[in-house]
Design an enzyme around this catalytic site. Structure first.
Site, mmCIF file in Angstrom:
data_model
loop_
_atom_site.group_PDB
_atom_site.id
_atom_site.type_symbol
_atom_site.label_atom_id
_atom_site.label_comp_id
_atom_site.label_asym_id
_atom_site.label_seq_id
_atom_site.Cartn_x
_atom_site.Cartn_y
_atom_site.Cartn_z
ATOM 1 N N MET A 32 0.823 -1.383 0.045
ATOM 2 C CA MET A 32 -0.075 0.020 0.134
ATOM 3 C C MET A 32 0.914 1.160 -0.022
ATOM 4 O O MET A 32 0.298 2.417 0.161
ATOM 5 C CB MET A 32 -0.821 0.011 1.103
ATOM 6 C CG MET A 32 -1.947 -1.342 1.396
ATOM 7 S SD MET A 32 -3.345 -1.054 2.134
ATOM 8 C CE MET A 32 -2.985 -0.791 3.800
ATOM 9 N N TYR A 34 4.167 4.205 0.736
ATOM 10 C CA TYR A 34 4.838 4.631 1.813
ATOM 11 C C TYR A 34 5.863 3.660 2.410
ATOM 12 O O TYR A 34 5.849 3.368 3.469
ATOM 13 C CB TYR A 34 3.823 5.106 2.961
ATOM 14 C CG TYR A 34 4.569 6.377 3.522
ATOM 15 C CD1 TYR A 34 4.281 7.499 2.999
ATOM 16 C CD2 TYR A 34 4.715 6.460 4.928
ATOM 17 C CE1 TYR A 34 4.770 8.712 3.394
ATOM 18 C CE2 TYR A 34 5.443 7.541 5.358
ATOM 19 C CZ TYR A 34 5.194 8.820 4.817
ATOM 20 O OH TYR A 34 5.688 9.889 5.357
ATOM 21 N N GLU A 37 11.611 -0.045 5.676
ATOM 22 C CA GLU A 37 12.285 -1.346 5.468
ATOM 23 C C GLU A 37 11.779 -2.859 5.500
ATOM 24 O O GLU A 37 12.559 -3.487 4.869
ATOM 25 C CB GLU A 37 13.258 -1.150 6.872
ATOM 26 C CG GLU A 37 14.118 -0.371 6.929
ATOM 27 C CD GLU A 37 15.355 -0.111 5.806
ATOM 28 O OE1 GLU A 37 15.577 -1.297 5.188
ATOM 29 O OE2 GLU A 37 15.702 1.074 5.093
ATOM 30 N N HIS A 39 8.915 -3.477 3.666
ATOM 31 C CA HIS A 39 8.703 -3.588 2.356
ATOM 32 C C HIS A 39 10.125 -3.826 1.631
ATOM 33 O O HIS A 39 10.192 -4.514 0.570
ATOM 34 C CB HIS A 39 8.169 -2.217 1.544
ATOM 35 C CG HIS A 39 6.890 -1.876 2.106
ATOM 36 N ND1 HIS A 39 6.697 -0.732 3.131
ATOM 37 C CD2 HIS A 39 5.745 -2.569 2.206
ATOM 38 C CE1 HIS A 39 5.567 -0.567 3.119
ATOM 39 N NE2 HIS A 39 4.936 -1.592 2.687
ATOM 40 N N GLY A 149 4.879 -10.194 4.090
ATOM 41 C CA GLY A 149 5.577 -10.172 5.329
ATOM 42 C C GLY A 149 4.724 -10.828 6.240
ATOM 43 O O GLY A 149 3.542 -10.927 6.565
ATOM 44 N N LYS A 151 4.823 -9.918 9.357
ATOM 45 C CA LYS A 151 4.363 -8.894 10.193
ATOM 46 C C LYS A 151 2.816 -9.022 10.088
ATOM 47 O O LYS A 151 2.245 -8.568 11.204
ATOM 48 C CB LYS A 151 4.762 -7.534 9.628
ATOM 49 C CG LYS A 151 3.964 -6.218 9.964
ATOM 50 C CD LYS A 151 4.194 -5.823 11.174
ATOM 51 C CE LYS A 151 3.836 -4.719 11.826
ATOM 52 N NZ LYS A 151 2.326 -4.199 11.400
ATOM 53 N N ASP A 152 2.183 -9.166 8.950
ATOM 54 C CA ASP A 152 0.752 -9.375 8.790
ATOM 55 C C ASP A 152 0.523 -10.974 8.534
ATOM 56 O O ASP A 152 0.241 -11.382 7.695
ATOM 57 C CB ASP A 152 0.394 -8.514 7.683
ATOM 58 C CG ASP A 152 0.588 -7.177 7.665
ATOM 59 O OD1 ASP A 152 -0.119 -6.392 8.550
ATOM 60 O OD2 ASP A 152 1.546 -6.681 7.149
HETATM 61 P P1 AMP Z 1 1.483 -2.792 3.338
HETATM 62 O O1 AMP Z 1 1.792 -1.802 2.593
HETATM 63 O O2 AMP Z 1 1.345 -2.538 4.859
HETATM 64 O O3 AMP Z 1 0.116 -3.480 2.850
HETATM 65 O O4 AMP Z 1 2.624 -4.039 3.509
HETATM 66 C C1 AMP Z 1 2.706 -4.628 2.226
HETATM 67 C C2 AMP Z 1 3.609 -5.842 2.545
HETATM 68 O O5 AMP Z 1 4.773 -5.490 3.362
HETATM 69 C C3 AMP Z 1 2.877 -6.975 3.296
HETATM 70 O O6 AMP Z 1 3.272 -8.334 2.662
HETATM 71 C C4 AMP Z 1 3.298 -6.709 4.723
HETATM 72 O O7 AMP Z 1 3.203 -8.032 5.381
HETATM 73 C C5 AMP Z 1 4.801 -6.294 4.607
HETATM 74 N N1 AMP Z 1 5.324 -5.756 5.587
HETATM 75 C C6 AMP Z 1 5.027 -4.590 6.263
HETATM 76 N N2 AMP Z 1 5.660 -4.434 7.267
HETATM 77 C C7 AMP Z 1 6.421 -5.401 7.348
HETATM 78 C C8 AMP Z 1 7.690 -5.417 8.277
HETATM 79 N N3 AMP Z 1 7.713 -4.659 9.316
HETATM 80 N N4 AMP Z 1 8.432 -6.568 8.040
HETATM 81 C C9 AMP Z 1 8.168 -7.236 6.937
HETATM 82 N N5 AMP Z 1 7.124 -7.260 6.042
HETATM 83 C C10 AMP Z 1 6.393 -6.334 6.274
#
Ligand code: AMP
Length: 283
Positions: A32, A34, A37, A39, A149, A151-152
């Site tokens: 999404m 922004y 580290e 990403h 990640g 993380k999720d």
């Molecule tokens: P998002 O932009 O938050 O939707 O995240 C995009 C991808 O990045 C998803 O697969 C998340 O799980 C991964 N992600 C977000 N934060 C982290 C993190 N701190 N460590 C590893 N992967 C992450």
């Protein structure tokens, strides 16, 4: 600079020629935006394992509830493009809503069961939005591998289940959570935190260390560990509410007795910011 695509058709044509005419492998990192580290770790992994890396940047409206932060979610395409360039990303896909949700769209993807627990209890419809957009993106990009990640963690499990159940021809590659040097899990939402709130937000990570200490000391009862984690987190200023602290097996089945490899998952409100994090039990 990476090539920037806005339209599904243009992206498809470009990737088709890379895949079919030149026989290149494609890695895909859905985000999404922004970029931080976390990403970057996904992108680096994709760069190592594939000839071409595609990053999507799309704040997906259908995974946000009506009172959630869709409108204020941070967006900065210029900055994200610079990050992608630095990391050697080949293609960025940043579609407008109408490319992903054409007028009159009717179809949703619902991964039963796993979508309704934990995050799903507090964010009804969230994983339906996630699964639907990820399936659409996978259909557009048709990657060999897609990177998600830990993380999720629940999201990763929902996606793995969808890929298995719908026989999608893609390898899902999980990537470990990236943390700031002090332990806070990297997140685009961390920008919402004031300096004081950020300090309190460290209690999430530290509660995992507390749990590890308890387990090392012989405590195996999930109830006791969860209660002590909750007390610890709530003792910090600006912590408004805990949505849940749960201990599960790697497939998100709740556990009474904790073992190595189990997951501790939590969601906590610090001020007006809802943070999630999780931890793999290592002792
Ligand atoms: P998002 O932009 O938050 O939707 O995240 C995009 C991808 O990045 C998803 O697969 C998340 O799980 C991964 N992600 C977000 N934060 C982290 C993190 N701190 N460590 C590893 N992967 C992450």
């Amino acid at each position: 600079m990476p090539l920037l695509f806005r339209k599904v058709r243009d992206l498809r044509n470009h990737l088709r020629s890379l895949r079919c005419d030149r026989g290149l492998s494609v890695g895909f990192v859905p985000t999404m935006g922004y970029l931080h580290e976390g990403h970057k770790a996904l992108i680096r992994r994709s760069r190592v394992q594939n000839d071409v890396t595609v990053v999507s940047i799309y704040v997906n409206p259908t995974q946000f509830g009506p009172s959630e932060d869709y409108d204020r979610y941070p967006r900065d395409l210029e900055r994200d493009m610079a990050v992608c360039e630095e990391l050697g990303v080949d293609v960025v896909f940043a579609p407008p809503d109408e490319e992903i949700y054409p007028i009159g769209f009717q179809t949703e993807v619902y991964v039963k069961g796993i979508s309704d627990i934990l995050e799903g209890r507090f964010r009804p419809g969230h994983f339906k939005g996630v699964a639907t957009v990820v399936l659409k993106l996978l259909n557009i990009v048709q990657p060999d591998r897609a990177y998600f990640g830990e993380k999720d963690y629940q999201q990763l499990k929902v996606i793995q289940t969808m890929v298995r159940d719908l026989l999608l021809p893609v390898e899902i590659v999980p990537v470990e959570t990236v943390r700031e040097p002090d332990g806070l899990a990297c997140s685009s939402r961390n920008v919402y935190l004031s300096e004081e709130e950020r300090e309190s937000a460290l209690s999430l990570y530290r509660s995992f260390l507390l749990a590890e200490d308890l387990i090392k000391g012989g405590e195996r009862r999930a109830e006791v560990i969860k209660r002590k984690m909750e007390e610890f987190i709530l003792s910090h200023p600006h912590v408004r509410k805990i949505d849940y602290v749960e201990i599960t097996d790697p497939d998100l089945k709740p556990k009474d007795k904790v073992e190595k490899g189990d997951r501790i998952l939590l969601a906590v409100w610090v001020g007006n910011t809802r943070l999630i994090d999780n931890w793999k039990v290592s002792v």
